[in-house]
Design a protein around this motif. Structure first.
Motif, PDB file in Angstrom:
ATOM      1  N   SER A 114       0.824  -1.208   0.000  1.00 36.22           N
ATOM      2  CA  SER A 114       0.000   0.000   0.000  1.00 36.22           C
ATOM      3  C   SER A 114       0.858   1.258   0.000  1.00 36.22           C
ATOM      4  O   SER A 114       0.565   2.219  -0.717  1.00 36.22           O
ATOM      5  N   LEU A 147       2.235   1.831  -3.424  1.00 30.08           N
ATOM      6  CA  LEU A 147       1.225   2.254  -4.393  1.00 30.08           C
ATOM      7  C   LEU A 147       0.857   3.729  -4.255  1.00 30.08           C
ATOM      8  O   LEU A 147       0.175   4.274  -5.127  1.00 30.08           O
ATOM      9  N   THR A 188      -2.436  -3.739  -8.333  1.00 31.56           N
ATOM     10  CA  THR A 188      -2.795  -2.342  -8.550  1.00 31.56           C
ATOM     11  C   THR A 188      -3.515  -1.812  -7.311  1.00 31.56           C
ATOM     12  O   THR A 188      -3.854  -2.576  -6.402  1.00 31.56           O
ATOM     13  N   LYS A 189      -3.781  -0.530  -7.310  1.00 36.15           N
ATOM     14  CA  LYS A 189      -4.546   0.080  -6.219  1.00 36.15           C
ATOM     15  C   LYS A 189      -5.923  -0.577  -6.121  1.00 36.15           C
ATOM     16  O   LYS A 189      -6.444  -0.785  -5.026  1.00 36.15           O
ATOM     17  N   HIS A 190      -6.478  -0.923  -7.275  1.00 34.93           N
ATOM     18  CA  HIS A 190      -7.786  -1.584  -7.307  1.00 34.93           C
ATOM     19  C   HIS A 190      -7.747  -2.924  -6.555  1.00 34.93           C
ATOM     20  O   HIS A 190      -8.680  -3.269  -5.829  1.00 34.93           O
TER      21      HIS A 190
END
Length: 183
Positions: free
Chosen positions: A151, A154, A173-175
Motif C-alpha cells: 500500500s 502504491l 494495482t490500487k484496485h
C-alpha cells in the motif's frame, strides 16, 4: 522494509504464543527470543525477517502472493501505442508493463498516453512505438511482501510487479488493494 523489534513481544502476546512456541516456529532457541525481546541482543536482519514472516503468517496477513493478479498483460517496446490503447480499453486496465527479451524495461500508463496526445495530437498515437512513450518500470516486490508495504508503494506508483528471481508472478494495482480492504 522497517522492522521494530519491540513489535515482536506485542504481536506474540496478542497471538497467545509463548516465547518457546515462537522460537520453535522460527527455528531458534527460547532464550534467544527472550534476549531479543528484552533488548539484550542486536539480531541479524535475516532473523528479524524470519520472525516477522512467522508472525505475519500466524496473523493471516495479506501478502503479495495472496492478492496479486497472476494474469499480467505485457507490451513490447515495438508495439504501437494504438495497439496498447486498444488492449488497455478492452481489458479495463490503466497500465501495462513493457517487456523486452524477458526483462521489464518500462511501463505504459494512461497518463503517458494522454501526455503524448496533448503534446503531439491524437493522430501521433497511431504509429508511434511504445518505446517512445513508456515510463520507468513498475517497482518489484517479493511474493511475501505485506499488504502494508504494498500500500505504501502504491502511493507513488500505479502498480507493483510481484517477482521471484527473474520470473514475474503477478501484478498488484490500487484496485486490487481496495478489493482486499473491502473484504
Amino acid at each position: 522494509m522497517f522492522y521494530e523489534i519491540e513489535e515482536i513481544k506485542r504481536r506474540r502476546k496478542k497471538l497467545g504464543l509463548t516465547q518457546k512456541k515462537l522460537a520453535e516456529l522460527v527455528g531458534v532457541s527460547q532464550p534467544l527470543i527472550a534476549r531479543l525481546e528484552s533488548g539484550d541482543l542486536d539480531p541479524k536482519l535475516s532473523l528479524i525477517k524470519r520472525i516477522f514472516k512467522v508472525l505475519d503468517e500466524l496473523e493471516g496477513k495479506m501478502t503479495a502472493k495472496k492478492i496479486m493478479n497472476p494474469n499480467v498483460i505485457f507490451a513490447s517496446p515495438n508495439d504501437t501505442a494504438k495497439k496498447v490503447i486498444e488492449i488497455m480499453w478492452e481489458k479495463g486496465i490503466s497500465q501495462i508493463p513493457v517487456i523486452e527479451r524477458g526483462k521489464v524495461v518500462g511501463t505504459v500508463t494512461e497518463s503517458a498516453i494522454i501526455k503524448r496526445m496533448l503534446e503531439k495530437g491524437a493522430d501521433s498515437l497511431v504509429e508511434i512505438k511504445v518505446r517512445e512513450i513508456m515510463e520507468e518500470p513498475l517497482p518489484t516486490i517479493p511474493p511475501d511482501e505485506s499488504l502494508e508495504n504494498i500500500s505504501k508503494m502504491l502511493l507513488n506508483s500505479p502498480a507493483v510487479l510481484v517477482v521471484e528471481g527473474d520470473k514475474i508472478l503477478g501484478i498488484i494495482t490500487k484496485h486490487d488493494v481496495m478489493k482486499v480492504i473491502k473484504g
